[in-house]
Design a protein around this motif. Sequence first.
Motif, PDB file in Angstrom:
ATOM      1  N   TYR A 153      48.272  73.026  90.823  1.00  0.00           N
ATOM      2  CA  TYR A 153      49.118  72.099  91.568  1.00  0.00           C
ATOM      3  C   TYR A 153      50.590  72.515  91.627  1.00  0.00           C
ATOM      4  CZ  TYR A 153      45.047  69.106  91.555  1.00  0.00           C
ATOM      5  OH  TYR A 153      43.780  68.606  91.737  1.00  0.00           O
ATOM      6  N   GLY A 154      50.929  73.635  91.012  1.00  0.00           N
ATOM      7  CA  GLY A 154      52.313  74.103  91.031  1.00  0.00           C
ATOM      8  C   GLY A 154      53.266  73.178  90.293  1.00  0.00           C
ATOM      9  N   ILE A 155      52.788  72.628  89.183  1.00  0.00           N
ATOM     10  CA  ILE A 155      53.585  71.689  88.385  1.00  0.00           C
ATOM     11  C   ILE A 155      54.188  72.441  87.201  1.00  0.00           C
ATOM     12  CG2 ILE A 155      53.527  69.617  86.956  1.00  0.00           C
ATOM     13  CD1 ILE A 155      51.016  68.802  88.577  1.00  0.00           C
ATOM     14  N   ASN A 156      55.501  72.330  87.036  1.00  0.00           N
ATOM     15  CA  ASN A 156      56.139  72.924  85.865  1.00  0.00           C
ATOM     16  C   ASN A 156      55.861  72.067  84.637  1.00  0.00           C
ATOM     17  OD1 ASN A 156      57.528  75.311  86.828  1.00  0.00           O
ATOM     18  ND2 ASN A 156      58.744  73.889  88.051  1.00  0.00           N
ATOM     19  N   VAL A 157      55.390  72.709  83.586  1.00  0.00           N
ATOM     20  CA  VAL A 157      55.098  72.044  82.325  1.00  0.00           C
ATOM     21  C   VAL A 157      55.972  72.694  81.260  1.00  0.00           C
ATOM     22  CG1 VAL A 157      53.333  71.632  80.565  1.00  0.00           C
ATOM     23  CG2 VAL A 157      52.713  71.557  82.992  1.00  0.00           C
ATOM     24  N   TYR A 158      56.636  71.874  80.479  1.00  0.00           N
ATOM     25  CA  TYR A 158      57.515  72.367  79.422  1.00  0.00           C
ATOM     26  C   TYR A 158      56.927  71.967  78.071  1.00  0.00           C
ATOM     27  CZ  TYR A 158      60.647  73.119  83.274  1.00  0.00           C
ATOM     28  OH  TYR A 158      61.176  73.553  84.460  1.00  0.00           O
ATOM     29  N   ILE A 159      56.669  72.951  77.252  1.00  0.00           N
ATOM     30  CA  ILE A 159      56.138  72.715  75.907  1.00  0.00           C
ATOM     31  C   ILE A 159      57.287  72.916  74.935  1.00  0.00           C
ATOM     32  CG2 ILE A 159      54.508  73.493  74.148  1.00  0.00           C
ATOM     33  CD1 ILE A 159      52.755  74.490  76.510  1.00  0.00           C
ATOM     34  N   VAL A 160      57.441  71.980  74.038  1.00  0.00           N
ATOM     35  CA  VAL A 160      58.543  72.044  73.074  1.00  0.00           C
ATOM     36  C   VAL A 160      58.029  71.552  71.732  1.00  0.00           C
ATOM     37  CG1 VAL A 160      59.373  69.743  73.677  1.00  0.00           C
ATOM     38  CG2 VAL A 160      60.950  71.389  72.687  1.00  0.00           C
ATOM     39  N   LEU A 161      58.538  72.133  70.669  1.00  0.00           N
ATOM     40  CA  LEU A 161      58.196  71.654  69.337  1.00  0.00           C
ATOM     41  C   LEU A 161      58.974  70.372  69.073  1.00  0.00           C
ATOM     42  CD1 LEU A 161      58.347  75.073  67.512  1.00  0.00           C
ATOM     43  CD2 LEU A 161      56.304  73.789  68.104  1.00  0.00           C
ATOM     44  N   GLY A 162      58.355  69.469  68.376  1.00  0.00           N
ATOM     45  CA  GLY A 162      59.010  68.199  68.073  1.00  0.00           C
ATOM     46  C   GLY A 162      60.144  68.389  67.082  1.00  0.00           C
ATOM     47  N   PRO A 163      60.924  67.345  66.895  1.00  0.00           N
ATOM     48  CA  PRO A 163      62.031  67.406  65.931  1.00  0.00           C
ATOM     49  C   PRO A 163      61.496  67.605  64.519  1.00  0.00           C
ATOM     50  CG  PRO A 163      61.628  65.151  66.638  1.00  0.00           C
ATOM     51  CD  PRO A 163      60.758  66.022  67.490  1.00  0.00           C
ATOM     52  N   GLN A 164      62.297  68.273  63.714  1.00  0.00           N
ATOM     53  CA  GLN A 164      61.869  68.562  62.346  1.00  0.00           C
ATOM     54  C   GLN A 164      62.996  68.314  61.363  1.00  0.00           C
ATOM     55  OE1 GLN A 164      60.463  72.599  62.395  1.00  0.00           O
ATOM     56  NE2 GLN A 164      58.849  72.151  63.848  1.00  0.00           N
ATOM     57  N   TYR A 165      62.609  67.935  60.175  1.00  0.00           N
ATOM     58  CA  TYR A 165      63.565  67.775  59.080  1.00  0.00           C
ATOM     59  C   TYR A 165      64.125  69.142  58.709  1.00  0.00           C
ATOM     60  CZ  TYR A 165      65.103  67.248  54.225  1.00  0.00           C
ATOM     61  OH  TYR A 165      65.817  67.299  53.057  1.00  0.00           O
ATOM     62  N   GLU A 166      65.449  69.234  58.627  1.00  0.00           N
ATOM     63  CA  GLU A 166      66.112  70.512  58.390  1.00  0.00           C
ATOM     64  C   GLU A 166      65.717  71.150  57.054  1.00  0.00           C
ATOM     65  OE1 GLU A 166      70.236  69.474  58.645  1.00  0.00           O
ATOM     66  OE2 GLU A 166      70.226  68.397  56.734  1.00  0.00           O
ATOM     67  N   GLY A 167      65.333  70.345  56.086  1.00  0.00           N
ATOM     68  CA  GLY A 167      64.978  70.883  54.776  1.00  0.00           C
ATOM     69  C   GLY A 167      63.717  71.737  54.774  1.00  0.00           C
ATOM     70  N   MET A 168      62.845  71.521  55.760  1.00  0.00           N
ATOM     71  CA  MET A 168      61.604  72.316  55.804  1.00  0.00           C
ATOM     72  C   MET A 168      61.890  73.762  56.181  1.00  0.00           C
ATOM     73  SD  MET A 168      58.624  69.787  57.259  1.00  0.00           S
ATOM     74  CE  MET A 168      59.281  69.629  58.903  1.00  0.00           C
TER      75      MET A 168
END
Length: 195
Positions: A109-124
């Motif tokens: 369908y010519g749809i742009n999909v953006y995959i992103v990692l979720g927010p994370q705790y900086e200590g990890m």
Amino acid sequence: FWKGFSATENLVWNRKIQRDILLERYVPIYSQNKTLGGIIQDTLLNFRNPFQSDWKLDSNGYLPAFEAKPEFVVADADNHIKFVSENEYALSDINQEAMAEIQRLADEYGINVYIVLGPQYEGMNADQNFREYLNSEIEQLSEFASQSDYVHFITDVKTFPADQMQNADHLIDMGAKEYTKWLVEKIRECLTYRT
């Protein structure tokens, strides 16, 4: 899914958990570990309506959390770190199928999909095992996105301090607003890069 309870074995392998999910969905009063006396006591002591959910979605489907839980964030991060130190990264079969379907639909369908990692705790991110696990995930998702002109993977990871989080990967409202602004900028960068 709910009509035929399909894909259950692919999502949840433990038969007891499958049964509990089914009970929670179709027989919630039975599945909840509360007595009638406990429900009445909770209603009277906490001035809550037992027929209203504690969760309040806004009209856009957003469920804000306002109370940070730093001690829980750190404990949850420790659990994540323990898990990644004992396991290698692997995308489950059902997630691989889902990703392939996302790619197919995006291409068709010519749809742009953006995959992103979720927010994370900086200590990890301070933990070497966690960074190695995360790098394996980033590598696999980058490979997946490279197979389509319409699937884009944002490789940057946005981290937050514990005082902006509910647990190691869920933000309170203030952090969610910051993360959303960051994500919009990352998508704009993708669009600029493509043109």
